[in-house]
Design a protein around this motif. Structure first.
Motif, PDB file in Angstrom:
ATOM      1  N   TYR A  26       0.866  -1.279   0.051  1.00 36.34           N
ATOM      2  CA  TYR A  26       0.112   0.104   0.081  1.00 36.34           C
ATOM      3  C   TYR A  26       1.004   1.269  -0.051  1.00 36.34           C
ATOM      4  N   LEU A  32      -1.025   4.947   1.417  1.00 39.11           N
ATOM      5  CA  LEU A  32      -0.492   5.337   2.694  1.00 39.11           C
ATOM      6  C   LEU A  32       0.551   6.266   2.639  1.00 39.11           C
ATOM      7  N   SER A  33       0.560   7.354   3.496  1.00 36.79           N
ATOM      8  CA  SER A  33       1.310   8.393   3.468  1.00 36.79           C
ATOM      9  C   SER A  33       2.725   7.991   4.183  1.00 36.79           C
ATOM     10  N   HIS A  47      -3.630   7.772  12.203  1.00 36.06           N
ATOM     11  CA  HIS A  47      -3.994   7.962  10.960  1.00 36.06           C
ATOM     12  C   HIS A  47      -3.656   6.949   9.963  1.00 36.06           C
ATOM     13  N   HIS A  48      -2.428   6.328   9.981  1.00 40.40           N
ATOM     14  CA  HIS A  48      -2.215   5.281   9.208  1.00 40.40           C
ATOM     15  C   HIS A  48      -3.074   4.005   9.373  1.00 40.40           C
ATOM     16  N   ARG A  51      -6.472   4.801   8.120  1.00 38.30           N
ATOM     17  CA  ARG A  51      -6.471   4.504   6.516  1.00 38.30           C
ATOM     18  C   ARG A  51      -6.407   3.015   6.190  1.00 38.30           C
ATOM     19  N   THR A  54      -9.830   1.572   6.634  1.00 43.85           N
ATOM     20  CA  THR A  54     -10.555   2.089   5.611  1.00 43.85           C
ATOM     21  C   THR A  54     -10.482   1.245   4.266  1.00 43.85           C
ATOM     22  N   ALA A  72      -8.630   8.194  -2.945  1.00 46.13           N
ATOM     23  CA  ALA A  72      -7.605   8.681  -1.991  1.00 46.13           C
ATOM     24  C   ALA A  72      -6.998   9.874  -2.748  1.00 46.13           C
ATOM     25  N   THR A  99     -16.992   8.675   8.910  1.00 45.55           N
ATOM     26  CA  THR A  99     -16.012   8.008   8.416  1.00 45.55           C
ATOM     27  C   THR A  99     -16.318   7.492   6.967  1.00 45.55           C
ATOM     28  N   ASP A 130      -9.052  12.222   8.928  1.00 45.48           N
ATOM     29  CA  ASP A 130      -9.544  10.836   8.331  1.00 45.48           C
ATOM     30  C   ASP A 130     -11.031  10.855   8.360  1.00 45.48           C
TER      31      ASP A 130
END
Length: 217
Positions: A26, A32-33, A47-48, A51, A54, A72, A99, A130
């Protein structure tokens, strides 16, 4: 306010219910950042984790990874919209925080990249971290009800664009009338009268159309 936790990749993967290889994949796909780096250690945060959960929820609902990547990108494009929402004048409409999973549940099968981008463009949705913010609870509930009745979300959004054009024209007419004939301070006070006129005229127009155009005509 709870302190935000950080995780190494192995713990992040375990909490999200995926493999370390999936997390790496990912990241490579840009879903993913990048993590926070401390020497050779990569630290991920809540936050990860949100994600990853999600992505899993969207995959379970039949979305493809390409589709999720498009979502995204649309989320990211909505950040400017979210900032703009903080600059608008106070409104009678109540925003709603959701969400991505809750939004997908409300519009089952209709949260496509195209519909999401259209909602962002209209200003109905904005992204805050998020969470997704819908600008109007009433509009959200009506839209979801129409989709449940079988009206495609793309059609609902197109109708929203067209209604907005007429609504802007009506708002311009009433504000011009009120500001021309009343002190500035009375304009906001008499706002409900303008809304009542529009609601009554719309109701009568619907009566006329339904009489003129019977079902199946």
């Amino acid at each position: 306010m709870a302190e935000e936790r950080e995780y190494r990749m192995e713990e992040l993967a375990r909490r999200a219910g995926v493999t370390v290889r999936t997390v790496r994949f990912y990241r490579e796909r840009g879903l993913l950042s990048p993590p926070r780096r401390q020497g050779r250690i990569a630290w991920y945060d809540d936050h990860h984790l949100a994600r990853l959960r999600t992505i899993s929820a969207l995959l379970e609902r039949g979305h493809t990874l390409n589709g999720i990547a498009d979502l995204a990108k649309a989320f990211e494009s909505g950040r400017d919209v979210g900032e703009a929402l903080g600059l608008v004048e106070p409104s009678e409409e109540t925003p709603v925080r959701l969400t991505p999973e809750e939004l997908a549940d409300l519009f089952e099968g209709e949260v496509t990249p195209e519909n999401l981008a259209g909602s962002l463009e209209l200003g109905y949705l904005a992204i805050d971290g998020d969470e997704i913010v819908h600008i109007s609870r009433r509009l959200l509930e009506v839209s979801a009800a129409l989709v449940r009745e079988g009206v495609p979300l793309a059609v609902v959004l197109d109708a929203g664009r067209r209604v907005r054009t007429h609504a802007d024209a009506l708002a311009g007419l009433f504000t011009e009338v009120l500001r021309t004939h009343l002190p500035e301070g009375d304009v906001e006070r008499l706002r409900p009268l303008a809304k009542s006129v529009v609601e009554a005229e719309l109701s009568m127009a619907l009566d006329r159309r339904l009489r003129e155009e019977p079902p199946g005509a």
